[in-house]
Design a protein around this motif. Sequence first.
Motif, PDB file in Angstrom:
ATOM      1  N   SER A 269       0.811  -1.231   0.000  1.00 41.15           N
ATOM      2  CA  SER A 269       0.000   0.000   0.000  1.00 41.15           C
ATOM      3  C   SER A 269       0.835   1.267   0.000  1.00 41.15           C
ATOM      4  CB  SER A 269      -0.909   0.006   1.239  1.00 41.15           C
ATOM      5  OG  SER A 269      -0.145  -0.264   2.393  1.00 41.15           O
ATOM      6  N   ARG A 270       2.094   1.149   0.398  1.00 40.99           N
ATOM      7  CA  ARG A 270       2.953   2.334   0.519  1.00 40.99           C
ATOM      8  C   ARG A 270       4.391   1.953   0.194  1.00 40.99           C
ATOM      9  NH1 ARG A 270       3.663   3.676   5.736  1.00 40.99           N
ATOM     10  NH2 ARG A 270       2.578   1.900   6.658  1.00 40.99           N
TER      11      ARG A 270
ATOM     12  N   ILE B   8       8.199   1.052  -0.641  1.00 40.96           N
ATOM     13  CA  ILE B   8       8.864   0.151  -1.579  1.00 40.96           C
ATOM     14  C   ILE B   8       7.862  -0.857  -2.154  1.00 40.96           C
ATOM     15  CG2 ILE B   8      10.631  -1.660  -1.782  1.00 40.96           C
ATOM     16  CD1 ILE B   8      12.175  -0.198   0.514  1.00 40.96           C
TER      17      ILE B   8
ATOM     18  N   VAL C 218      -2.384  -3.671   5.921  1.00 37.16           N
ATOM     19  CA  VAL C 218      -2.945  -4.155   7.180  1.00 37.16           C
ATOM     20  C   VAL C 218      -3.880  -3.146   7.835  1.00 37.16           C
ATOM     21  CG1 VAL C 218      -1.016  -3.444   8.665  1.00 37.16           C
ATOM     22  CG2 VAL C 218      -2.368  -5.437   9.307  1.00 37.16           C
ATOM     23  N   SER C 219      -3.532  -1.846   7.726  1.00 33.95           N
ATOM     24  CA  SER C 219      -4.309  -0.852   8.477  1.00 33.95           C
ATOM     25  C   SER C 219      -5.503  -0.355   7.659  1.00 33.95           C
ATOM     26  CB  SER C 219      -3.409   0.331   8.842  1.00 33.95           C
ATOM     27  OG  SER C 219      -2.900   0.907   7.668  1.00 33.95           O
TER      28      SER C 219
ATOM     29  N   SER D 257      -5.090   2.399   5.134  1.00 33.65           N
ATOM     30  CA  SER D 257      -4.375   2.135   3.879  1.00 33.65           C
ATOM     31  C   SER D 257      -5.248   1.572   2.767  1.00 33.65           C
ATOM     32  CB  SER D 257      -3.206   1.188   4.138  1.00 33.65           C
ATOM     33  OG  SER D 257      -2.164   1.919   4.706  1.00 33.65           O
TER      34      SER D 257
ATOM     35  N   ASP E 134      -3.050  -9.423   7.759  1.00 29.14           N
ATOM     36  CA  ASP E 134      -1.922  -9.210   8.676  1.00 29.14           C
ATOM     37  C   ASP E 134      -0.886 -10.319   8.466  1.00 29.14           C
ATOM     38  OD1 ASP E 134      -0.166  -8.874  10.744  1.00 29.14           O
ATOM     39  OD2 ASP E 134      -1.680  -8.933  12.341  1.00 29.14           O
ATOM     40  N   ALA E 135       0.265  -9.933   7.929  1.00 33.13           N
ATOM     41  CA  ALA E 135       1.290 -10.930   7.599  1.00 33.13           C
ATOM     42  C   ALA E 135       1.869 -11.611   8.840  1.00 33.13           C
ATOM     43  CB  ALA E 135       2.406 -10.256   6.802  1.00 33.13           C
TER      44      ALA E 135
ATOM     45  N   ASN F  77       7.637  -8.409   1.914  1.00 29.56           N
ATOM     46  CA  ASN F  77       8.078  -7.014   2.014  1.00 29.56           C
ATOM     47  C   ASN F  77       7.572  -6.317   3.275  1.00 29.56           C
ATOM     48  OD1 ASN F  77       8.901  -4.261   0.865  1.00 29.56           O
ATOM     49  ND2 ASN F  77       6.678  -4.037   1.084  1.00 29.56           N
TER      50      ASN F  77
ATOM     51  N   TYR G 206      14.844  -4.414  15.169  1.00 31.91           N
ATOM     52  CA  TYR G 206      14.741  -4.392  13.698  1.00 31.91           C
ATOM     53  C   TYR G 206      15.925  -5.138  13.058  1.00 31.91           C
ATOM     54  CZ  TYR G 206      14.192  -2.294   9.017  1.00 31.91           C
ATOM     55  OH  TYR G 206      14.034  -2.088   7.667  1.00 31.91           O
TER      56      TYR G 206
ATOM     57  N   LYS H 281      15.897  -8.508  10.706  1.00 34.00           N
ATOM     58  CA  LYS H 281      16.422  -8.496   9.337  1.00 34.00           C
ATOM     59  C   LYS H 281      17.582  -9.471   9.183  1.00 34.00           C
ATOM     60  CE  LYS H 281      13.458  -5.585   7.736  1.00 34.00           C
ATOM     61  NZ  LYS H 281      12.436  -6.061   6.797  1.00 34.00           N
TER      62      LYS H 281
ATOM     63  N   ILE I 254      16.300   4.131   1.908  1.00 36.67           N
ATOM     64  CA  ILE I 254      15.382   4.372   0.783  1.00 36.67           C
ATOM     65  C   ILE I 254      14.309   5.371   1.230  1.00 36.67           C
ATOM     66  CG2 ILE I 254      13.869   3.261  -0.934  1.00 36.67           C
ATOM     67  CD1 ILE I 254      16.799   2.143  -0.896  1.00 36.67           C
TER      68      ILE I 254
ATOM     69  N   THR J 261      11.098   6.544   2.011  1.00 38.78           N
ATOM     70  CA  THR J 261       9.714   6.086   2.240  1.00 38.78           C
ATOM     71  C   THR J 261       9.249   6.631   3.593  1.00 38.78           C
ATOM     72  OG1 THR J 261      10.286   4.095   3.496  1.00 38.78           O
ATOM     73  CG2 THR J 261      10.214   3.855   1.098  1.00 38.78           C
TER      74      THR J 261
HETATM   75  N1  LIG Z   1      12.809   2.350   3.598  1.00 36.64           N
HETATM   76  C1  LIG Z   1      14.021   1.897   3.817  1.00 36.64           C
HETATM   77  O1  LIG Z   1      14.993   2.663   3.830  1.00 36.64           O
HETATM   78  C2  LIG Z   1      14.261   0.428   4.017  1.00 36.64           C
HETATM   79  C3  LIG Z   1      15.582   0.009   4.175  1.00 36.64           C
HETATM   80  C4  LIG Z   1      15.831  -1.349   4.346  1.00 36.64           C
HETATM   81  C5  LIG Z   1      14.797  -2.244   4.374  1.00 36.64           C
HETATM   82  N2  LIG Z   1      13.510  -1.822   4.230  1.00 36.64           N
HETATM   83  C6  LIG Z   1      12.460  -2.823   4.270  1.00 36.64           C
HETATM   84  O2  LIG Z   1      11.666  -2.750   3.104  1.00 36.64           O
HETATM   85  C7  LIG Z   1      10.316  -3.104   3.417  1.00 36.64           C
HETATM   86  C8  LIG Z   1       9.382  -1.978   2.991  1.00 36.64           C
HETATM   87  O3  LIG Z   1       9.773  -0.794   3.682  1.00 36.64           O
HETATM   88  P1  LIG Z   1       9.106   0.628   3.398  1.00 36.64           P
HETATM   89  O4  LIG Z   1      10.106   1.647   3.753  1.00 36.64           O
HETATM   90  O5  LIG Z   1       8.478   0.637   2.062  1.00 36.64           O
HETATM   91  O6  LIG Z   1       7.964   0.635   4.544  1.00 36.64           O
HETATM   92  P2  LIG Z   1       6.649   1.543   4.679  1.00 36.64           P
HETATM   93  O7  LIG Z   1       6.677   2.680   3.721  1.00 36.64           O
HETATM   94  O8  LIG Z   1       6.515   1.832   6.135  1.00 36.64           O
HETATM   95  O9  LIG Z   1       5.482   0.512   4.221  1.00 36.64           O
HETATM   96  C9  LIG Z   1       5.298  -0.667   4.940  1.00 36.64           C
HETATM   97  C10 LIG Z   1       4.275  -1.533   4.255  1.00 36.64           C
HETATM   98  O10 LIG Z   1       4.137  -2.752   5.034  1.00 36.64           O
HETATM   99  C11 LIG Z   1       2.768  -2.917   5.368  1.00 36.64           C
HETATM  100  N3  LIG Z   1       2.637  -3.627   6.638  1.00 36.64           N
HETATM  101  C12 LIG Z   1       3.067  -3.250   7.856  1.00 36.64           C
HETATM  102  N4  LIG Z   1       2.735  -4.177   8.774  1.00 36.64           N
HETATM  103  C13 LIG Z   1       2.075  -5.154   8.103  1.00 36.64           C
HETATM  104  C14 LIG Z   1       1.481  -6.381   8.491  1.00 36.64           C
HETATM  105  N5  LIG Z   1       1.472  -6.798   9.762  1.00 36.64           N
HETATM  106  N6  LIG Z   1       0.887  -7.145   7.536  1.00 36.64           N
HETATM  107  C15 LIG Z   1       0.860  -6.727   6.241  1.00 36.64           C
HETATM  108  N7  LIG Z   1       1.404  -5.585   5.823  1.00 36.64           N
HETATM  109  C16 LIG Z   1       2.004  -4.807   6.742  1.00 36.64           C
HETATM  110  C17 LIG Z   1       2.201  -1.512   5.416  1.00 36.64           C
HETATM  111  O11 LIG Z   1       0.784  -1.574   5.317  1.00 36.64           O
HETATM  112  P3  LIG Z   1      -0.150  -0.390   5.916  1.00 36.64           P
HETATM  113  O12 LIG Z   1      -0.077   0.709   4.888  1.00 36.64           O
HETATM  114  O13 LIG Z   1      -1.496  -1.003   6.053  1.00 36.64           O
HETATM  115  O14 LIG Z   1       0.452   0.022   7.234  1.00 36.64           O
HETATM  116  C18 LIG Z   1       2.903  -0.892   4.206  1.00 36.64           C
HETATM  117  O15 LIG Z   1       2.263  -1.287   3.012  1.00 36.64           O
HETATM  118  C19 LIG Z   1      10.285  -3.370   4.925  1.00 36.64           C
HETATM  119  O16 LIG Z   1      10.427  -4.753   5.169  1.00 36.64           O
HETATM  120  C20 LIG Z   1      11.502  -2.624   5.426  1.00 36.64           C
HETATM  121  O17 LIG Z   1      11.971  -3.153   6.628  1.00 36.64           O
HETATM  122  C21 LIG Z   1      13.216  -0.499   4.059  1.00 36.64           C
END
Ligand SMILES: NC(=O)c1ccc[n+]([C@@H]2O[C@H](COP(=O)([O-])OP(=O)(O)OC[C@H]3O[C@@H](n4cnc5c(N)ncnc54)[C@H](OP(=O)(O)O)[C@@H]3O)[C@@H](O)[C@H]2O)c1
Length: 249
Positions: free
Chosen positions: A13-14, A16, A36-37, A40, A65-66, A92, A157, A161, A190, A192
């Motif tokens: 939904s948001r 990456i 999940v929320s 979203s 909810d994953a 993801n 975290y 990971k 990244i 986000t």
């Molecule tokens: N951004 C970075 O710099 C970065 C760096 C390294 C790794 N990562 C990893 O890349 C992945 C994506 O990160 P992001 O930055 O894109 O995160 P984000 O913008 O916060 O988006 C998180 C996504 O995960 C969903 N989510 C959260 N809890 C969930 C659950 N229990 N069940 C199903 N969906 C759930 C959210 O859904 P809702 O919209 O409903 O909340 C949202 O779609 C994550 O695993 C993160 O750890 C990110």
Amino acid sequence: MLEGKNVLITGGSRGIGASMVRSFCKAGASVAFTYVSDRSKASSEEVIESCDISKGNKVIAFQSDASSFSSSETLVKDVIEALGSIDVLVNNAGITKDTLMLRMTEEQWDQVIHVNLKSVFNLTKHVLRPMIKARGGSIINMSSVVGVFGNAGQANYSASKAGILGFTKSIAKEVGSRNIRCNAIAPGFIETDMTEELDEKTKEAFLANIPMKRLGTGDEVADLAVFLASDHSAYITGQVLSICGGLNT
Ligand SMILES: NC(=O)c1ccc[n+]([C@@H]2O[C@H](COP(=O)([O-])OP(=O)(O)OC[C@H]3O[C@@H](n4cnc5c(N)ncnc54)[C@H](OP(=O)(O)O)[C@@H]3O)[C@@H](O)[C@H]2O)c1
């Protein structure tokens, strides 16, 4: 690159995940993704509207909810019913609950481990049998550079990971002979909502150490995921691919 493939992405939904939904559609796949929320639901609809869907392909959002084992089982059944198969799984979904160890509560530890790590077990467990039956598949797990080298204030975290890395390599060894590949992506910093939450000091420290002197984009990570999902990476499994502008060098 992905014509004829059906993909399940958790957390689309948001951020990456949303970039991946769009890139996978553009590459010719049908995509199911989750959020999940309740808040979203609307952004998931926006993601669907922004997708370039060709040749009768589908893109569908599921609220699921994953971190829940039973919900993940239901989700996999629903997606197979809707798309016909799951050829690619992208684990993801992820959250942060950053704080120093001395202040970290049991709840902050448990939530992050459940959403980030147990979810990877939940979804992989339920897609594996259908993938074995289909004689192939690609599983992509979103780790992080902090899972490789750790980070102060992110013990929960980083542990989640790092756990994903061991899991990824083990699954690659278990099911490689079944033509199922399993790889991890380790993004750096990244742009986000997740990185928006980090304090300025942490952001500055990251930027100072990034040889390319900029943050990455969701689209850049999505390009790597498309490659790992595609047959262009047919002999790559058990690997951790960093995408971090040189941070992990
Ligand atoms: N951004 C970075 O710099 C970065 C760096 C390294 C790794 N990562 C990893 O890349 C992945 C994506 O990160 P992001 O930055 O894109 O995160 P984000 O913008 O916060 O988006 C998180 C996504 O995960 C969903 N989510 C959260 N809890 C969930 C659950 N229990 N069940 C199903 N969906 C759930 C959210 O859904 P809702 O919209 O409903 O909340 C949202 O779609 C994550 O695993 C993160 O750890 C990110």
